[in-house]
Scaffold this motif. Structure first.
Motif, short mmCIF file in Angstrom:
data_model
loop_
_atom_site.label_atom_id
_atom_site.label_comp_id
_atom_site.label_asym_id
_atom_site.label_seq_id
_atom_site.Cartn_x
_atom_site.Cartn_y
_atom_site.Cartn_z
N SER A 50 0.61 -0.70 0.49
CA SER A 50 -0.22 -0.22 -0.13
C SER A 50 0.76 1.41 -0.20
N HIS A 51 2.12 1.43 0.19
CA HIS A 51 3.14 1.87 -0.19
C HIS A 51 3.85 2.58 -0.72
N GLY A 52 3.72 1.19 -1.76
CA GLY A 52 4.50 1.63 -3.46
C GLY A 52 5.69 1.07 -2.96
N LEU A 53 6.20 0.07 -1.68
CA LEU A 53 7.79 -0.24 -1.76
C LEU A 53 7.61 -1.72 -2.33
N VAL A 54 7.02 -2.41 -2.68
CA VAL A 54 6.58 -3.78 -2.71
C VAL A 54 5.84 -3.91 -3.64
N ALA A 55 6.13 -5.03 -5.11
CA ALA A 55 4.67 -5.32 -5.28
C ALA A 55 4.51 -6.47 -5.58
N ALA A 56 3.09 -7.30 -6.30
CA ALA A 56 3.44 -8.61 -6.50
C ALA A 56 3.09 -9.21 -7.71
N SER A 57 3.32 -9.94 -8.45
CA SER A 57 2.88 -10.33 -9.40
C SER A 57 2.93 -12.25 -9.69
N ARG A 58 1.49 -12.59 -10.22
CA ARG A 58 0.97 -13.84 -10.45
C ARG A 58 1.51 -14.69 -11.03
#
Length: 134
Positions: A50-58
């Motif tokens: 939510s803070h844009g520090l990590v991202a997820a990919s499926r």
């Protein structure tokens, strides 16, 4: 800047970020590495996301997390360096600070007083306690 520091200020989130600095990970492997349940790790990842520090990919039905904010790597290195230094530095006592042998950290300088064990009671409560019941 304060919001970013707040986002990584939790001990578990710091460990998660440090692991993700080494490369992408699935939630289950992160949970195993940090010794927490998958649900708790997912909650912490949601905060970081939510803070844009990590991202997820499926990938194959599983989420793989990675660092998005590349400056986190430098922050983690800085924290590790500080932790290494503080582990070897002697811990000053109140007496050392009072006699000027060691400079007090800025956080202590700006505090009005250093709390002692009985400071959880305010002055009125201490007076009532000494006087006894009414």
């Amino acid at each position: 800047m304060a919001e970013v520091l707040k986002a990584v200020a939790h001990p578990l989130r710091i460990r998660i970020v440090a692991i993700l600095c080494l490369g992408e990970e699935h939630v289950t492997s992160l949970a195993d590495r940090v010794g927490a349940s998958q649900a708790i790790v997912s909650q912490q990842l949601r905060i970081l996301r939510s803070h844009g520090l990590v991202a997820a990919s499926r990938q194959g039905g599983f989420a793989r997390y990675r660092i998005v904010e590349q400056n986190l790597r430098g922050l983690v290195r800085c924290m590790e360096h500080c932790a290494d230094r503080s582990a070897t530095a002697p811990v000053p006592t109140r007496r050392d600070l009072g006699r000027g042998r060691v400079r007090a950290p800025q956080a202590l300088i700006h505090r009005q007083s250093v709390p002692s064990p009985g400071d959880s009671l305010n002055a009125a409560q201490r007076t009532r306690r000494r006087a006894g019941p009414r």
